[in-house]
Design a protein around this motif. Sequence first.
Motif, PDB file in Angstrom:
ATOM      1  N   ARG A 129      11.778   1.292   4.958  1.00 39.55           N
ATOM      2  CA  ARG A 129      11.080   2.572   5.061  1.00 39.55           C
ATOM      3  C   ARG A 129       9.618   2.424   4.643  1.00 39.55           C
ATOM      4  NH1 ARG A 129      14.459   7.755   3.105  1.00 39.55           N
ATOM      5  NH2 ARG A 129      12.749   8.707   4.281  1.00 39.55           N
ATOM      6  N   LEU A 130       9.371   1.685   3.587  1.00 43.01           N
ATOM      7  CA  LEU A 130       8.000   1.478   3.133  1.00 43.01           C
ATOM      8  C   LEU A 130       7.220   0.618   4.120  1.00 43.01           C
ATOM      9  CD1 LEU A 130       8.577   0.905  -0.688  1.00 43.01           C
ATOM     10  CD2 LEU A 130       7.696   2.960   0.429  1.00 43.01           C
ATOM     11  N   ALA A 131       7.878  -0.401   4.679  1.00 42.24           N
ATOM     12  CA  ALA A 131       7.200  -1.270   5.645  1.00 42.24           C
ATOM     13  C   ALA A 131       6.824  -0.501   6.905  1.00 42.24           C
ATOM     14  CB  ALA A 131       8.101  -2.454   5.992  1.00 42.24           C
ATOM     15  N   LEU A 132       7.729   0.353   7.384  1.00 41.82           N
ATOM     16  CA  LEU A 132       7.445   1.137   8.588  1.00 41.82           C
ATOM     17  C   LEU A 132       6.347   2.173   8.342  1.00 41.82           C
ATOM     18  CD1 LEU A 132      11.087   1.688   9.892  1.00 41.82           C
ATOM     19  CD2 LEU A 132       9.328   0.228  10.916  1.00 41.82           C
ATOM     20  N   GLY A 133       6.163   2.549   7.087  1.00 42.46           N
ATOM     21  CA  GLY A 133       5.111   3.488   6.759  1.00 42.46           C
ATOM     22  C   GLY A 133       3.772   2.829   6.479  1.00 42.46           C
ATOM     23  N   SER A 134       3.722   1.493   6.626  1.00 42.47           N
ATOM     24  CA  SER A 134       2.486   0.761   6.404  1.00 42.47           C
ATOM     25  C   SER A 134       2.038   0.115   7.709  1.00 42.47           C
ATOM     26  CB  SER A 134       2.684  -0.317   5.333  1.00 42.47           C
ATOM     27  OG  SER A 134       3.444  -1.403   5.840  1.00 42.47           O
ATOM     28  N   THR A 135       0.980  -0.676   7.637  1.00 47.83           N
ATOM     29  CA  THR A 135       0.476  -1.365   8.825  1.00 47.83           C
ATOM     30  C   THR A 135       0.942  -2.812   8.888  1.00 47.83           C
ATOM     31  OG1 THR A 135      -1.550  -1.961   7.637  1.00 47.83           O
ATOM     32  CG2 THR A 135      -1.568   0.101   8.900  1.00 47.83           C
ATOM     33  N   GLN A 136       1.738  -3.261   7.927  1.00 47.06           N
ATOM     34  CA  GLN A 136       2.178  -4.651   7.890  1.00 47.06           C
ATOM     35  C   GLN A 136       3.421  -4.846   8.759  1.00 47.06           C
ATOM     36  OE1 GLN A 136       2.350  -6.448   3.980  1.00 47.06           O
ATOM     37  NE2 GLN A 136       1.074  -4.829   3.105  1.00 47.06           N
ATOM     38  N   PRO A 137       3.523  -5.985   9.448  1.00 48.62           N
ATOM     39  CA  PRO A 137       4.728  -6.262  10.240  1.00 48.62           C
ATOM     40  C   PRO A 137       5.976  -6.311   9.363  1.00 48.62           C
ATOM     41  CG  PRO A 137       2.940  -7.751  10.835  1.00 48.62           C
ATOM     42  CD  PRO A 137       2.500  -7.032   9.599  1.00 48.62           C
ATOM     43  N   VAL A 138       7.057  -5.733   9.852  1.00 46.47           N
ATOM     44  CA  VAL A 138       8.300  -5.681   9.085  1.00 46.47           C
ATOM     45  C   VAL A 138       8.764  -7.078   8.696  1.00 46.47           C
ATOM     46  CG1 VAL A 138      10.754  -5.096   9.213  1.00 46.47           C
ATOM     47  CG2 VAL A 138       9.037  -3.473  10.039  1.00 46.47           C
ATOM     48  N   GLY A 139       8.703  -8.022   9.634  1.00 39.55           N
ATOM     49  CA  GLY A 139       9.150  -9.380   9.352  1.00 39.55           C
ATOM     50  C   GLY A 139       8.370 -10.023   8.230  1.00 39.55           C
ATOM     51  N   ASP A 140       7.074  -9.790   8.182  1.00 42.45           N
ATOM     52  CA  ASP A 140       6.242 -10.370   7.125  1.00 42.45           C
ATOM     53  C   ASP A 140       6.585  -9.776   5.765  1.00 42.45           C
ATOM     54  OD1 ASP A 140       5.038 -11.781   9.128  1.00 42.45           O
ATOM     55  OD2 ASP A 140       3.143 -10.671   9.079  1.00 42.45           O
ATOM     56  N   PRO A 147       0.836  -1.203   0.000  1.00 46.85           N
ATOM     57  CA  PRO A 147       0.000   0.000   0.000  1.00 46.85           C
ATOM     58  C   PRO A 147       0.870   1.251   0.000  1.00 46.85           C
ATOM     59  CG  PRO A 147       0.017  -1.016   2.175  1.00 46.85           C
ATOM     60  CD  PRO A 147       0.698  -1.972   1.258  1.00 46.85           C
ATOM     61  N   ARG A 148       0.365   2.295  -0.616  1.00 46.95           N
ATOM     62  CA  ARG A 148       1.084   3.568  -0.607  1.00 46.95           C
ATOM     63  C   ARG A 148       1.173   4.056   0.829  1.00 46.95           C
ATOM     64  NH1 ARG A 148       0.986   8.952  -0.381  1.00 46.95           N
ATOM     65  NH2 ARG A 148       1.839  10.242  -2.066  1.00 46.95           N
ATOM     66  N   PRO A 149       2.383   4.314   1.342  1.00 46.75           N
ATOM     67  CA  PRO A 149       2.531   4.709   2.750  1.00 46.75           C
ATOM     68  C   PRO A 149       2.049   6.134   2.993  1.00 46.75           C
ATOM     69  CG  PRO A 149       4.640   4.854   1.636  1.00 46.75           C
ATOM     70  CD  PRO A 149       3.678   4.254   0.647  1.00 46.75           C
ATOM     71  N   LEU A 150       1.504   6.343   4.173  1.00 41.75           N
ATOM     72  CA  LEU A 150       1.101   7.693   4.556  1.00 41.75           C
ATOM     73  C   LEU A 150       2.315   8.535   4.931  1.00 41.75           C
ATOM     74  CD1 LEU A 150      -2.067   6.858   6.683  1.00 41.75           C
ATOM     75  CD2 LEU A 150      -1.944   7.600   4.290  1.00 41.75           C
ATOM     76  N   ASP A 151       3.335   7.882   5.490  1.00 37.54           N
ATOM     77  CA  ASP A 151       4.595   8.560   5.771  1.00 37.54           C
ATOM     78  C   ASP A 151       5.716   7.567   5.536  1.00 37.54           C
ATOM     79  OD1 ASP A 151       4.038   6.972   8.121  1.00 37.54           O
ATOM     80  OD2 ASP A 151       5.649   8.069   9.111  1.00 37.54           O
ATOM     81  N   VAL A 152       6.913   8.089   5.281  1.00 46.48           N
ATOM     82  CA  VAL A 152       8.080   7.245   5.016  1.00 46.48           C
ATOM     83  C   VAL A 152       9.176   7.674   5.979  1.00 46.48           C
ATOM     84  CG1 VAL A 152       9.679   6.395   3.283  1.00 46.48           C
ATOM     85  CG2 VAL A 152       7.394   7.118   2.593  1.00 46.48           C
ATOM     86  N   PRO A 153       9.299   6.991   7.111  1.00 45.05           N
ATOM     87  CA  PRO A 153      10.253   7.435   8.140  1.00 45.05           C
ATOM     88  C   PRO A 153      11.702   7.299   7.697  1.00 45.05           C
ATOM     89  CG  PRO A 153       9.343   5.285   8.683  1.00 45.05           C
ATOM     90  CD  PRO A 153       8.562   5.782   7.505  1.00 45.05           C
ATOM     91  N   VAL A 154      12.542   8.097   8.298  1.00 44.09           N
ATOM     92  CA  VAL A 154      13.978   8.033   8.025  1.00 44.09           C
ATOM     93  C   VAL A 154      14.552   6.733   8.571  1.00 44.09           C
ATOM     94  CG1 VAL A 154      16.215   9.093   8.528  1.00 44.09           C
ATOM     95  CG2 VAL A 154      14.230  10.530   8.009  1.00 44.09           C
ATOM     96  N   VAL A 155      15.350   6.063   7.756  1.00 39.01           N
ATOM     97  CA  VAL A 155      16.000   4.818   8.158  1.00 39.01           C
ATOM     98  C   VAL A 155      17.465   4.894   7.752  1.00 39.01           C
ATOM     99  CG1 VAL A 155      16.177   2.346   7.714  1.00 39.01           C
ATOM    100  CG2 VAL A 155      13.924   3.384   8.023  1.00 39.01           C
TER     101      VAL A 155
END
Length: 311
Positions: free
Chosen positions: A291-302, A190-198
């Motif tokens: 960065r995209l994973a952290l900006g979504s609702t999906q678990p990073v590991g998944d 999904p298109r992230p609402l925000d893309v945090p700095v990593v």
Amino acid sequence: MDSRVAVASLGGTITMTGSGAVSPTLGARDLVGGLEVGEIATLATIPGASLTFTTLLETFDWASARVAEGASGVVIVQGTDTLEETAYFFDCLWPHDEPLVVTGAMRHPGLPGPDGPANLAAAVSVAGAPNSRGRGALLVLNDSVHAARWVRKTHSSLPNAFEAFPGPLGLVVEGAPQYFHPAHRLPALPRPLDVPVVPLVEATVDDDGSLLDWLDVRGVVVAASGVGHVSAGMAEAISRARFPVVVASRTGAGTTFRDTYGFVGSESDLIARGVVMAGWLCPRKARVLLRLALGSTQPVGDVFAARGSVF
């Protein structure tokens, strides 16, 4: 050429001019010349190293809107310094069957034998070809068609700087793409609402990992040696981290392991400490995905389990 292919420029070497040291000045319409294309837009005029995720999301939205209006494909022109990262960024998010193709140039227009016009012509032909559908984002340079997930910039200046460890998906022959493999892709994120700095931290010899203790971020990618190994000190620092840590191999090819080595700082030890292994993704692409994973609702590991393996 397909007159329904939309073309946008973000800048880069392909747009650079000057009497001495060059800088980006040309717009998309200057680049297209006599090519038969659809809508043309200049979205930015900056070097590839200065691109931001904000600009990339705006570019993604522009490209999606062109497809919704009937474009058969989209070409994005930009600087090659970050081309492998932005191609993967688009590939992770691109939901359409119509291809999104990124391209650029290794030689600016003022040099003998500039490659920009040929690369752009090839990219337009790939974007408009029916057999390019369903392949997500593609990178086209030097008449090679690369999967965004696999391609890397392996030389600082040569025209054939971009290579992929498994090889290209196909080649542009007589103005049309010929593919070696059937189309296959993962569902778009999904298109992230925000893309945090990593940040991306490279593990090196005699590295105690203390840098991680100073970071106030939402996630970190560690470029580890070999199949995903760090020093004992770095392993302890990872255990202290208050954010997700993804470990990728810094070698340039190959995957991280999971259970071959058992020493402190080995891949199995790091997994036991909660690390997410990047699999086949290089550190730079792992950073994009985190960065995209952290900006979504999906678990990073998944997210990494689905996209870090071979498919």
